[in-house]
Design a protein around this motif. Sequence first.
Motif, short mmCIF file in Angstrom:
data_model
loop_
_atom_site.label_atom_id
_atom_site.label_comp_id
_atom_site.label_asym_id
_atom_site.label_seq_id
_atom_site.Cartn_x
_atom_site.Cartn_y
_atom_site.Cartn_z
N GLY A 339 70.95 40.73 43.85
CA GLY A 339 70.27 41.97 44.14
C GLY A 339 69.10 42.19 43.21
N GLY A 340 67.95 42.57 43.76
CA GLY A 340 66.73 42.76 42.97
C GLY A 340 65.82 41.56 42.94
N ASP A 341 66.31 40.38 43.37
CA ASP A 341 65.46 39.18 43.41
C ASP A 341 64.40 39.32 44.50
N LYS A 342 63.22 38.77 44.24
CA LYS A 342 62.18 38.67 45.27
C LYS A 342 62.57 37.58 46.27
N VAL A 343 62.34 37.87 47.54
CA VAL A 343 62.59 36.91 48.63
C VAL A 343 61.32 36.87 49.47
N VAL A 344 60.71 35.70 49.57
CA VAL A 344 59.41 35.58 50.24
C VAL A 344 59.56 34.68 51.46
N VAL A 345 59.29 35.23 52.64
CA VAL A 345 59.38 34.45 53.88
C VAL A 345 58.01 33.84 54.18
N TYR A 346 58.03 32.58 54.54
CA TYR A 346 56.79 31.84 54.82
C TYR A 346 56.63 31.67 56.33
N HIS A 347 55.82 32.53 56.92
CA HIS A 347 55.51 32.43 58.34
C HIS A 347 54.90 31.07 58.67
N ALA A 348 54.04 30.59 57.79
CA ALA A 348 53.35 29.32 58.04
C ALA A 348 54.33 28.17 58.14
N SER A 349 55.39 28.20 57.35
CA SER A 349 56.41 27.16 57.42
C SER A 349 57.29 27.34 58.66
N ALA A 350 57.72 28.57 58.91
CA ALA A 350 58.58 28.83 60.07
C ALA A 350 57.92 28.39 61.37
N ASN A 351 56.60 28.57 61.47
CA ASN A 351 55.87 28.23 62.69
C ASN A 351 55.76 26.73 62.92
N ARG A 352 56.11 25.93 61.93
CA ARG A 352 56.10 24.47 62.09
C ARG A 352 57.51 23.88 61.98
N ASP A 353 58.53 24.70 62.16
CA ASP A 353 59.91 24.24 62.04
C ASP A 353 60.25 23.34 63.23
N GLU A 354 60.51 22.08 62.93
CA GLU A 354 60.77 21.10 63.97
C GLU A 354 62.06 21.35 64.74
N SER A 355 62.95 22.18 64.20
CA SER A 355 64.18 22.49 64.93
C SER A 355 63.94 23.52 66.03
N VAL A 356 62.76 24.14 66.03
CA VAL A 356 62.42 25.17 67.02
C VAL A 356 61.26 24.73 67.91
N PHE A 357 60.27 24.06 67.33
CA PHE A 357 59.06 23.69 68.05
C PHE A 357 58.96 22.17 68.17
N PRO A 358 59.13 21.61 69.37
CA PRO A 358 58.92 20.17 69.53
C PRO A 358 57.50 19.78 69.12
N HIS A 359 57.40 18.68 68.39
CA HIS A 359 56.09 18.21 67.91
C HIS A 359 55.30 19.37 67.29
N PRO A 360 55.84 19.96 66.23
CA PRO A 360 55.26 21.20 65.70
C PRO A 360 53.85 21.05 65.16
N ASP A 361 53.45 19.85 64.77
CA ASP A 361 52.10 19.67 64.23
C ASP A 361 51.08 19.35 65.31
N ARG A 362 51.51 19.42 66.56
CA ARG A 362 50.61 19.18 67.69
C ARG A 362 50.19 20.52 68.29
N LEU A 363 48.89 20.71 68.47
CA LEU A 363 48.41 21.90 69.17
C LEU A 363 48.59 21.69 70.66
N ASP A 364 49.32 22.59 71.30
CA ASP A 364 49.61 22.48 72.73
C ASP A 364 49.47 23.86 73.35
N ILE A 365 48.34 24.11 74.00
CA ILE A 365 48.07 25.45 74.52
C ILE A 365 48.92 25.80 75.74
N THR A 366 49.74 24.85 76.22
CA THR A 366 50.67 25.14 77.31
C THR A 366 52.10 25.35 76.77
N ARG A 367 52.26 25.36 75.47
CA ARG A 367 53.59 25.43 74.86
C ARG A 367 54.36 26.67 75.35
#
Length: 433
Positions: A339-367
Amino acid sequence: MGVDQARANRIFLPGTYAEGVPYDLFRELRAEAPVCRVEEPVVGDWAAGPGYWAVLRHADVKHVLSSPELFSSHLGATQIRDPASPADLDFARTMMLNRDPPDHLRLRRAVAAAFTPRALRELTTAIEARAAELVAAVRPSGEADFVPLAADLPVWTLARILGVPDQDRQLLVDWSNRVIGYQDPDHARSSTADPSRLTALGRAALARRPDLRTAPDGRPVDPRSRAALADMFGYAHALAEQPPPGSMVARMRDAGLTVAEFETMFFLFAVAGNETLRNGLPGGLYSLLTHADQYRLLRRRPGLIAPAVDELLRFWPPVVEFRRTAARDVELGGQLIRGGDKVVVYHASANRDESVFPHPDRLDITRAPNDHVSFGFGPHFCVGAQLARIQMSALLRRVIAELPDLELTSGVPPRRLVSNFQNGLKELGIRWR
């Protein structure tokens, strides 16, 4: 074996992001230590901090953002760096962004009328007309820096919503630069508003602008503090004396907010409200132009603009991270967080999570589906998300349709914002036939 601390600390250092978001490092850390300890070393004039827990996986990020009873926005506010004093923290806590339910909902309701479907339909026509004007103005030149062109649209839109006169729009740019870009020497003391073009309210605000960089104790002045933004808050109060009917400032004045809540609500919309698009539009266009197949696909099929906008927001998240504070001892990702610790969520990392986004480093405008977290998640999901999508769609659609054979200006590399918070560009040269 634990994660190498110096390696993990790179995700905190603003200078890391001057070279680009460290996606490779995020990928490695997600695999090795998806919740890991990061130190806050000295950066320039800013003292070291106590460190924090970085949350990197998509599921864990969404869990933190949707659990305010465990991970509070209010206890320590939402920036990695702690406010400079107890008074600064108390002031920051009055902002809607830094409130937990149910108080957060009370403040959100005070401004929600500006973002109803009916209000957005009325705004869309004006936004599309403004986007057309901006592109028409640069088309004959054959080249432009897209960053100021793109910045105009969200600033113009928010000025219209807030009730800020057109002559004073540049003040919004300067306030945003000073608050959001304080880690970048090009932005930290931004002063681009021409006094001769401002209204009397604008000139009075400019005269009140603090010239403080160092507090009496020798520490840098927090750019988010009441003292550092005296000019902006003075302007907000003066505008509220005779606000345009139906404007956001008029609604805020009549919503029963405290003085501090009124000031921080103006702060939130004047600064944070335009910064997402100031980053997202240049970043989105840069992403398209560096993925020629996706640029050509969108030219051929402009009806893909809606999924394209969401994919561009996933691929180039305008905000890198946000902070919470643990309300009590809790386990996350195999780590015991006190309790009291800082917790920082990284949107930039979550958006490239390979368990959620197939080929996460590929731009795919039909995704599809596209469960990105660029607008957050849970009770603090961005109230202006749909407005941001409307603006991105309007300007990108117009740029792609009316600037043929669009490409990056050769020999002029994009210049990135030095910031561990905002994923921005300071310059993006483009040219067309």
